[in-house]
Structure formats: structure tokens, C-alpha cells
Design a protein around this motif. Structure first.
Motif, PDB file in Angstrom:
ATOM      1  N   PRO A   1     -18.537 -47.989 -22.455  1.00 43.11           N
ATOM      2  CA  PRO A   1     -18.435 -47.290 -24.097  1.00 43.11           C
ATOM      3  C   PRO A   1     -19.615 -46.960 -23.793  1.00 43.11           C
ATOM      4  O   PRO A   1     -20.278 -48.058 -24.056  1.00 43.11           O
ATOM      5  CB  PRO A   1     -16.605 -47.606 -25.172  1.00 43.11           C
ATOM      6  CG  PRO A   1     -16.658 -48.973 -24.123  1.00 43.11           C
ATOM      7  CD  PRO A   1     -17.004 -48.923 -22.339  1.00 43.11           C
TER       8      PRO A   1
ATOM      9  N   GLU B   1     -21.147 -43.719 -21.261  1.00 41.82           N
ATOM     10  CA  GLU B   1     -20.388 -42.861 -22.001  1.00 41.82           C
ATOM     11  C   GLU B   1     -21.124 -41.588 -22.664  1.00 41.82           C
ATOM     12  O   GLU B   1     -21.167 -40.676 -22.682  1.00 41.82           O
ATOM     13  CB  GLU B   1     -19.237 -43.384 -23.681  1.00 41.82           C
ATOM     14  CG  GLU B   1     -18.499 -42.220 -24.284  1.00 41.82           C
ATOM     15  CD  GLU B   1     -18.573 -43.288 -25.358  1.00 41.82           C
ATOM     16  OE1 GLU B   1     -17.946 -42.291 -26.331  1.00 41.82           O
ATOM     17  OE2 GLU B   1     -17.770 -43.969 -25.068  1.00 41.82           O
TER      18      GLU B   1
ATOM     19  N   GLY C   1     -16.689 -39.206 -26.400  1.00 39.16           N
ATOM     20  CA  GLY C   1     -15.951 -39.763 -27.059  1.00 39.16           C
ATOM     21  C   GLY C   1     -14.775 -40.613 -26.042  1.00 39.16           C
ATOM     22  O   GLY C   1     -14.788 -41.256 -26.437  1.00 39.16           O
ATOM     23  N   VAL C   2     -14.977 -39.178 -24.893  1.00 41.57           N
ATOM     24  CA  VAL C   2     -14.633 -40.333 -23.527  1.00 41.57           C
ATOM     25  C   VAL C   2     -14.852 -41.385 -22.672  1.00 41.57           C
ATOM     26  O   VAL C   2     -16.142 -41.310 -22.575  1.00 41.57           O
ATOM     27  CB  VAL C   2     -13.893 -39.152 -22.239  1.00 41.57           C
ATOM     28  CG1 VAL C   2     -13.298 -39.415 -21.264  1.00 41.57           C
ATOM     29  CG2 VAL C   2     -13.132 -38.351 -23.431  1.00 41.57           C
ATOM     30  N   ASN C   3     -14.039 -42.391 -22.822  1.00 40.51           N
ATOM     31  CA  ASN C   3     -14.400 -43.415 -21.711  1.00 40.51           C
ATOM     32  C   ASN C   3     -13.719 -43.740 -21.318  1.00 40.51           C
ATOM     33  O   ASN C   3     -12.477 -43.752 -21.214  1.00 40.51           O
ATOM     34  CB  ASN C   3     -15.242 -44.289 -22.566  1.00 40.51           C
ATOM     35  CG  ASN C   3     -14.832 -45.257 -24.293  1.00 40.51           C
ATOM     36  OD1 ASN C   3     -13.572 -45.983 -23.892  1.00 40.51           O
ATOM     37  ND2 ASN C   3     -14.854 -45.550 -25.348  1.00 40.51           N
TER      38      ASN C   3
ATOM     39  N   SER D   1     -17.850 -41.423 -35.351  1.00 41.23           N
ATOM     40  CA  SER D   1     -17.886 -41.226 -34.138  1.00 41.23           C
ATOM     41  C   SER D   1     -18.941 -39.438 -34.599  1.00 41.23           C
ATOM     42  O   SER D   1     -18.487 -38.771 -34.566  1.00 41.23           O
ATOM     43  CB  SER D   1     -17.639 -41.334 -33.907  1.00 41.23           C
ATOM     44  OG  SER D   1     -17.975 -39.824 -32.387  1.00 41.23           O
TER      45      SER D   1
ATOM     46  N   ASP E   1     -21.019 -44.079 -30.275  1.00 36.15           N
ATOM     47  CA  ASP E   1     -21.796 -42.185 -30.374  1.00 36.15           C
ATOM     48  C   ASP E   1     -22.439 -42.500 -32.273  1.00 36.15           C
ATOM     49  O   ASP E   1     -22.503 -43.539 -33.445  1.00 36.15           O
ATOM     50  CB  ASP E   1     -19.974 -41.563 -31.273  1.00 36.15           C
ATOM     51  CG  ASP E   1     -19.959 -41.547 -29.682  1.00 36.15           C
ATOM     52  OD1 ASP E   1     -20.718 -41.451 -28.859  1.00 36.15           O
ATOM     53  OD2 ASP E   1     -18.910 -41.170 -29.596  1.00 36.15           O
TER      54      ASP E   1
ATOM     55  N   ALA F   1     -14.634 -40.354 -31.589  1.00 36.85           N
ATOM     56  CA  ALA F   1     -13.738 -40.838 -30.947  1.00 36.85           C
ATOM     57  C   ALA F   1     -12.619 -42.016 -30.917  1.00 36.85           C
ATOM     58  O   ALA F   1     -13.113 -42.648 -32.297  1.00 36.85           O
ATOM     59  CB  ALA F   1     -14.724 -42.262 -29.952  1.00 36.85           C
TER      60      ALA F   1
END
Length: 218
Positions: free
Chosen positions: A99, A3, A65-67, A173, A102, A177
């Protein structure tokens, strides 16, 4: 990919208006593009391609934040005039985004209506260049009045300093996220220069992780 990489570049090869039959020899690729099909708002995909070449590059920039599984569609269109068949080739790929945690996110807020301060010069991800200058009188006569009494090490603080909302946009985050929303934050204020004895009993200033207020006992 992880991520934290926030994206990837993938070479595309063997780009042809095939099969190279006589009736398609003069065909050209007129449109070559890509997009992130899922999750919604998961990122932006683009194709770098020069007509006539047999190669290109697919670039995928993921939203912070995208996984999980990210589906990308790559579409090529040629200018065939043949009424039968198809002049569109749509291929999909699945990116498995693992993931990673962050860094926390926050922002310095310099509100001159509250106290004498100068605005920071820094960016969202790198706070090393931030410079908040707060000017105080020795007796804290220009300090904003705290909403509640500030307690020092030995009881009520004689010269309380409270700067409400000193930090804003506080989040576990940096990219907000959803899978990190339940994490807790703790701020540590370290004095890198000056005399800690300026504060009562050498107690360093504190930052409330919920309100972002800065408090100190002078």
C-alpha cells in the motif's frame, strides 16, 4: 510492487505447444489470455502474443486503490485434436501489492445557476491546468446569499461570499481506496496574485472539507 505503480509488465518466455513430440509438432497456440482472479474488480490482465513466437508480454493494470495479494491467471490453449490429455495450461501468480498513500481527490464545480463563473479545463489527477474565473461586484451585489451568516475577523461579514459545492467528489483517496476512507482533509487556499486586502483583514478564502463550499469575507 507498490500500489502507486498501478500495474506491471512481465515478459513471458519459453512458450511452446510442448512436448514437441511427433503427434504435436503441428499444434498451434490458438488462445492466450489472462485475467485478475482476485480481488473482484482488482484490475485487468492481458497477454500480448503473436502465434508462432516463443515469447510474449503479460500486462496487469491494477484498479486504483487496490493493494494486498492480487491473483492473476494466465491461460494458454492449443488446437490439439488428441482426445486424451489436455490442451489447456492455466498458471496462476500472486502479486504482492504494497500500500501507498493516494493523493486526495476533488473536483471543481462551476455552477452558473449560482454565480457568474467559467468552467475549469483540467483533469482528475492534475489540477495545475484548472482555471476557475468568478466574477464579483465590488459590493458583492451578485454574490449568492449564504445559508448562514458568515463571520469575519471582526464579527459578521458585511459582504459575505459563499459558493456552495464549489468542490465536489471530495475524498481522502483519488481512487476512493477503502483503507484511506478514515483520513481527514484540510484545504489550504493560497493567493498567488492580486491583493489579499480585498478580503476583510487579509483573511484568505476558506473551503469546507465536508461540504466543499467556498467562503470569503470581502
Amino acid at each position: 510492487l507498490f500500489e502507486s505503480s498501478r500495474g506491471v509488465s512481465i515478459p513471458l518466455t519459453g512458450i511452446l505447444t510442448e512436448p514437441m513430440t511427433e503427434d504435436e509438432a503441428a499444434d498451434n497456440i490458438t488462445s492466450f489470455y489472462a485475467y485478475v482472479a482476485s480481488p473482484p474488480g482488482g484490475g485487468v490482465a492481458t497477454v500480448a502474443y503473436t502465434p508462432g513466437n516463443d515469447s510474449g508480454v503479460l500486462d496487469v493494470a491494477l484498479t486504483g486503490g487496490v493493494n494486498g495479494d492480487v491473483v492473476v491467471h494466465v491461460v494458454a490453449v492449443d488446437d490439439s485434436q488428441t482426445p486424451r490429455g489436455s490442451n489447456v495450461n492455466n498458471q496462476s501468480m500472486v502479486m504482492h501489492v504494497l500500500p501507498t498513500n493516494d493523493m486526495p481527490g476533488f473536483w471543481f464545480e462551476c455552477d452558473t445557476s449560482i454565480m457568474d463563473c467559467s468552467a475549469p479545463a483540467c483533469n482528475e489527477t492534475d489540477k495545475s491546468g484548472c482555471a476557475i474565473a468568478v466574477t464579483l461586484w465590488e459590493d458583492c451585489g451578485n454574490c449568492p446569499l449564504p445559508p448562514v451568516p458568515v463571520m469575519g475577523m471582526g464579527g459578521p461579514c458585511p459582504y459575505p461570499l459563499v459558493v456552495p459545492g464549489f468542490l465536489t467528489r471530495i475524498d481522502p483517496s483519488l481512487f476512493y481506496a477503502p483503507d484511506e476512507a478514515g483520513q481527514s482533509l484540510t484545504f489550504v487556499v493560497t493567493m498567488v496574485s492580486g491583493d489579499l486586502l480585498l478580503f476583510e483583514n487579509g483573511t484568505a478564502p476558506r473551503v469546507d472539507p465536508v461540504t466543499g463550499s467556498l467562503s470569503a469575507c470581502l
